[in-house]
Enzyme design. Sequence first.
Site, mmCIF file in Angstrom:
data_model
loop_
_atom_site.group_PDB
_atom_site.id
_atom_site.type_symbol
_atom_site.label_atom_id
_atom_site.label_comp_id
_atom_site.label_asym_id
_atom_site.label_seq_id
_atom_site.Cartn_x
_atom_site.Cartn_y
_atom_site.Cartn_z
ATOM 1 N N GLU A 108 -4.970 1.799 -12.746
ATOM 2 C CA GLU A 108 -4.046 1.088 -13.637
ATOM 3 C C GLU A 108 -3.924 -0.380 -13.228
ATOM 4 O O GLU A 108 -3.908 -1.279 -14.074
ATOM 5 C CB GLU A 108 -2.668 1.771 -13.622
ATOM 6 C CG GLU A 108 -2.634 3.127 -14.322
ATOM 7 C CD GLU A 108 -3.374 4.247 -13.586
ATOM 8 O OE1 GLU A 108 -3.630 4.105 -12.374
ATOM 9 O OE2 GLU A 108 -3.707 5.255 -14.227
ATOM 10 N N SER B 182 -0.804 -1.148 3.624
ATOM 11 C CA SER B 182 0.051 -0.337 2.753
ATOM 12 C C SER B 182 1.231 0.246 3.506
ATOM 13 O O SER B 182 1.141 0.549 4.695
ATOM 14 C CB SER B 182 -0.748 0.826 2.161
ATOM 15 O OG SER B 182 -1.725 0.356 1.284
ATOM 16 N N GLN C 42 -6.687 -1.232 9.302
ATOM 17 C CA GLN C 42 -5.970 -2.175 8.456
ATOM 18 C C GLN C 42 -4.547 -1.690 8.234
ATOM 19 O O GLN C 42 -4.351 -0.614 7.661
ATOM 20 C CB GLN C 42 -6.730 -2.268 7.125
ATOM 21 C CG GLN C 42 -6.154 -3.222 6.132
ATOM 22 C CD GLN C 42 -6.444 -2.783 4.712
ATOM 23 O OE1 GLN C 42 -6.374 -1.608 4.368
ATOM 24 N NE2 GLN C 42 -6.763 -3.737 3.861
ATOM 25 N N GLU D 61 -13.135 -6.724 0.472
ATOM 26 C CA GLU D 61 -13.169 -5.273 0.273
ATOM 27 C C GLU D 61 -13.900 -4.971 -1.029
ATOM 28 O O GLU D 61 -14.746 -4.101 -1.106
ATOM 29 C CB GLU D 61 -11.746 -4.709 0.213
ATOM 30 C CG GLU D 61 -11.727 -3.200 -0.050
ATOM 31 C CD GLU D 61 -10.313 -2.640 -0.152
ATOM 32 O OE1 GLU D 61 -9.425 -3.372 -0.600
ATOM 33 O OE2 GLU D 61 -10.125 -1.470 0.234
ATOM 34 N N SER E 260 -6.949 4.380 7.623
ATOM 35 C CA SER E 260 -8.092 5.109 8.161
ATOM 36 C C SER E 260 -8.477 4.506 9.507
ATOM 37 O O SER E 260 -8.245 3.322 9.753
ATOM 38 C CB SER E 260 -9.266 5.111 7.183
ATOM 39 O OG SER E 260 -9.434 3.858 6.603
#
Lengths: 393, 373
Positions: A363, A115, A112, A230, A147
Amino acid sequence: MTDAAEVRALTQELLAAHPPATTDRTDFLRARFDAGLAWVHYPAGLGGLGAPRSLQAVVDAELAAAGAPDNDPRRIGIGLGMAAPTILRFGTDEQKQSLLRPLWVGEEVWCQLFSEPGAGSDLAALGTRAVRDGDDWVVDGQKVWTSSAHVARWAILIARTDPGLPKHQGITYFVCDMTDPGVEVRPLRQITGEAEFNEVFLTGVRIPDSRRLGPVGEGWKVAQTTLMNERVSIGGSRIPREGGMIGPVARTWRERPELRTHDLHQRLLDLWVEAEVARLAGERLRQQLVAGQPGPEGSGMKLAFARLNQEISGLEVELRGEEGLLYDDWTMRRPELVDFTGRDAGYRYLRSKGNSIEGGTSEVLLNIVAERVLGLPSEPRSDKDIAWKDLAR
Amino acid sequence: MTDLLYSEAEDDLRAAVRSLLAARCDAAAVLTRAESDTPYDPGLWASLATDMGLAGLLVPEKLGGQGATHREAAVVLEELGRSVAPTPYLTGAVVAAETLLGCHAENPASPEAAAVAELLGALADGRTVVALAVPLSAAPGAHVPRAVRAADGSLSGRVTAVADAAAAKVLLVPAEDGLYAVETGTPGVTVESLTPLDLTRPLATVVLDGARGRRLAGSADAPVRRGLLAGAGLLASEQLGLAEWCLEETVRYTRDRKQFNRPVGSFQALKHRMAQLWLEVVSARAAARNAADALATGSPDAPLAVAVAQTYCSRVAVHAAEECVQLHGGIGMTWEHPAHLYLKRAKSDAIAFGAPGRHTQAVAELVGLPAPQ
């Protein structure tokens, strides 16, 4: 309508035609896919039967009893849990036909590319550019925390196709061939000493427009399907008592009376109770899903497990005293599978620090619970209505 | 594995209790009642206990009860916790009923067995309030408290901090040589009201001076342990309901309340605290349902399920009530706002049937995590 008896009969037919004992593993898995028994809730012709998801358990039980090989789901989790549902929902017929079978069988591993160094919690601010050039898109940028990138054949990729629009609007979703020129994968070493993840550098990578998933500029919406799945794929299985991080520390406590102190005893008992309650909450969520009454409780499970894993492993390092001063091995390694409760206490302590960061920081998850579950108002935002290129960075 | 969900019948029961409490037991009514000389509303109790038949939920049908289980009683307690209702439900319909059900007479034709059956029937129809005369802080696994001496059926002694004794017509009194039923308002029985931290659960000192009692069992140990185990386990559901109200009310208020030209509930500093509390409430629900189900099925895991639920839910209820006061700001500190009723109930509930530390000790024994030598 497909029912349990029918599914059981189909499974027995598959086993009769392809006896696991004498059939090549890949051949068996392909045959299972073609029989619609891979994921029964998928449509016919794409590994499924269009049947209720709950019937999958019937298939799995029959196959396990017969000693049939599985597709090693842990190794291909991103493909199964994230890429596949997105391809199913947004892919063209050709994409579905060519990609889903090798994905499920495990012949092609997926990763994926979401990010970026500059886009973590604020994923929609991503800056990897995709520029249209004839029938292709030319992609330049850097992705991180990927990953399986070093073993993957395919990636799901989101990139910016219009920097002049507000950040959520100018994103497009692609399938990227990881063997293409211009894709460079480098290991990303983490605080445990090993490298589970990678950095991926994309330089002039050409992706044909036929590998776009969903319309141009709709990539954020498509990515929501990926990310929703996910979260669904986390927390689906039943865990026995002391099944998680509390297990090793409870065993150490029982086996090593010389390590016990009163302070550690109180803290251990409090954490034991919290771990047991988190396990029960996970079990309750599972029962809700089985009963077809999914609630919002799932959003909270990751928060609970992240904090518990960290506190329990921290306690265990302390409990071990002099041994807690040591670490098993700092050698840079590339583990194929990650086991949060594997290796020694020091590793568990360090690895669990990632649990409150990966897959959404705690958070951010608290914000999601507060706004989507409790209905509290969002913070005033300054980033929604301005062009991506004008954002502060 | 235990069933942690609510059945449709349990949902219906909840709706019925909630609607009754909404009509008859709002916050203003509870506060007025708490300050009066009669902390209980006899009309509300009659509706709950007799008209809806809730006093006898745990009592078998052949003894005049509903023959339901701890799962249904737990749902009632969630609702009573949500409205901090001043009713002797937990003490009477759960603890006293279970204590009586724990009096296994060897001879069913004995006078003891007849007395137990008669009392269960009276308790189940809601007209006779029964309370167990032990301190509210007594924990299920601990030594059964015996502050009363018996001589020829004549009882003397003093038991402090007995919950709902003032409302009770019959007290179940553990003594050295057995468990006795003592009627209040008879010679030698004095019930002295105390000033409780929790205004919605009255406490009293029971003084017996040559009081007459009917013997119900030859030993008080097993019946009292059973009563306290059920009380502790179902208190978790009351605590869950209480915590749930505190969270909902705090969310409602902070969405509405504006400071700095925006709802205070939009500040992350507050949102994160409420989200954390939501997670605790979700977890408390799993723990409380697990305890109720384990008690209902008579699971050998019931003592562990109860100890886990009590440790966890006590803390969640106190945390929720404390956050409720703090996140309301000044109004949360006033007598007028009901937050204090919940705070006082939560803190008092944490001590009831054993403080959390008692229950973690029980966990240590039950799962084999011993203290240092």
